[in-house]
Design a protein around this motif. Structure first.
Motif, PDB file in Angstrom:
ATOM      1  N   ILE A   6       0.859  -1.190   0.000  1.00 58.17           N
ATOM      2  CA  ILE A   6       0.000   0.000   0.000  1.00 58.17           C
ATOM      3  C   ILE A   6       0.895   1.240   0.000  1.00 58.17           C
ATOM      4  N   CYS A   7       0.617   2.145  -0.922  1.00 58.26           N
ATOM      5  CA  CYS A   7       1.362   3.409  -0.954  1.00 58.26           C
ATOM      6  C   CYS A   7       0.383   4.552  -1.185  1.00 58.26           C
ATOM      7  N   PRO A  38       7.133   6.915  -1.829  1.00 54.31           N
ATOM      8  CA  PRO A  38       7.379   5.798  -2.751  1.00 54.31           C
ATOM      9  C   PRO A  38       8.734   5.118  -2.631  1.00 54.31           C
ATOM     10  N   ASP A  39       9.671   5.668  -1.853  1.00 53.11           N
ATOM     11  CA  ASP A  39      11.050   5.182  -1.882  1.00 53.11           C
ATOM     12  C   ASP A  39      11.181   3.682  -1.604  1.00 53.11           C
ATOM     13  N   LYS A  40      10.606   3.209  -0.498  1.00 52.57           N
ATOM     14  CA  LYS A  40      10.727   1.789  -0.148  1.00 52.57           C
ATOM     15  C   LYS A  40       9.939   0.906  -1.122  1.00 52.57           C
ATOM     16  N   VAL A  41       8.859   1.462  -1.641  1.00 48.98           N
ATOM     17  CA  VAL A  41       8.079   0.699  -2.633  1.00 48.98           C
ATOM     18  C   VAL A  41       8.913   0.493  -3.895  1.00 48.98           C
ATOM     19  N   ASN A  46      12.068  -3.373  -7.302  1.00 51.08           N
ATOM     20  CA  ASN A  46      13.326  -3.796  -7.924  1.00 51.08           C
ATOM     21  C   ASN A  46      13.747  -5.200  -7.530  1.00 51.08           C
ATOM     22  N   TYR A  47      13.482  -5.599  -6.284  1.00 52.18           N
ATOM     23  CA  TYR A  47      13.955  -6.930  -5.861  1.00 52.18           C
ATOM     24  C   TYR A  47      12.844  -7.973  -5.769  1.00 52.18           C
ATOM     25  N   ASN A  48      11.600  -7.553  -5.824  1.00 51.12           N
ATOM     26  CA  ASN A  48      10.494  -8.475  -5.570  1.00 51.12           C
ATOM     27  C   ASN A  48      10.343  -9.530  -6.665  1.00 51.12           C
ATOM     28  N   TYR A  63       8.196  13.143  -5.820  1.00 52.51           N
ATOM     29  CA  TYR A  63       8.823  13.320  -7.128  1.00 52.51           C
ATOM     30  C   TYR A  63       8.308  12.307  -8.147  1.00 52.51           C
ATOM     31  N   ILE A  64       7.546  11.337  -7.697  1.00 52.40           N
ATOM     32  CA  ILE A  64       7.005  10.300  -8.575  1.00 52.40           C
ATOM     33  C   ILE A  64       5.553  10.053  -8.201  1.00 52.40           C
TER      34      ILE A  64
END
Length: 244
Positions: A6-7, A38-41, A46-48, A63-64
């Motif tokens: 959730i974001c 959004p940073d941790k999302v 990228n790794y999920n 910024y996004i």
């Protein structure tokens, strides 16, 4: 089981409160991340490697935005579910523009019924996937004795079956196999493996609907060009099954 991310920069906790009891009730997954930025999302994307349901706010105070995040998800993952949460339904056209394959839009303020309907839809889609996966793994093998030879035939490879008196001729892409049996006994044998795409089209023919190219007034044309007669008695049922 699905991961849930959730974001939302203003309502992330209230969305969590709505989502969590429903996914627990349906046993569909677990919430692994609730973020306002959004940073941790982005790191997760990228790794999920796990199938995920993303609840994304379109208008993040960052910024996004959610549209951009969804584009990044789709660059790496074609199969996870994206649900947009927004106060502006007019942004929906952007998802078509960018071909984001979004499952749903939930309009703020978030309504629990909308969340429940969305997650139930995901459950249905996941169940359909499981049925297809189980079907792909199922053993559709027939053991056939022809003279001194014993054959193991994957019924999915059968194009059509022809009956001449008590002689059964199985047509497959690589040739044909013949043996003696009644059509009734052979239909019972087919039923025992649970493959339902081979159907009777005539008193002397059965066809694999997955190998059919088209159906005209009196014949079924197979993908290999062979033609099988179709009786008026079976035509409506076969046409309905072929078009479904």
């Amino acid at each position: 089981m699905l991961n849930v991310v959730i974001c939302d920069d203003t309502h992330s906790e209230s969305i969590r409160d709505a989502v969590e009891p429903i996914i627990n009730e349906l046993s569909i997954g677990k919430i692994v991340m609730v973020e306002k930025s959004p940073d941790k999302v982005l790191e997760y994307i990228n790794y999920n490697k796990a199938p995920t349901v993303y609840f994304l706010d379109i208008e993040l105070n960052s910024y996004i935005n959610g549209i951009h995040m969804a584009r990044l998800i789709r660059e790496k993952d074609s199969f996870s579910y994206i649900v947009f949460i927004t106060a502006h339904e007019e942004f929906a056209f952007l998802t078509y523009k960018y071909k984001l394959n979004v499952l749903d839009y939930i309009v703020k303020p978030v309504n629990n019924e909308d969340i429940k309907y969305c997650i139930e839809s995901i459950c249905k889609l996941e169940n359909q996937k499981k049925v297809k996966e189980d079907d792909a793994q199922k053993d559709y093998i027939l053991n056939i004795k022809s003279g001194w030879k014993q054959y193991r035939i994957d019924v999915r490879d059968i194009t059509y079956i022809e009956v001449i008196k008590n002689k059964i001729i199985i047509h497959v892409e690589t040739g044909q196999i013949s043996f003696f049996s009644t059509l009734k006994d052979f239909r019972d044998k087919l039923s025992s493996v649970g493959f339902k795409s081979i159907v009777v089209c005539h008193k002397s023919y059965m066809v694999n609907l997955k190998k059919v190219s088209c159906i005209d007034k009196n014949n079924i044309i197979m993908k290999n060009g062979d033609r099988c007669p179709i009786s008026r008695r079976y035509k409506r049922v076969i046409m309905d099954a072929f078009n479904s």
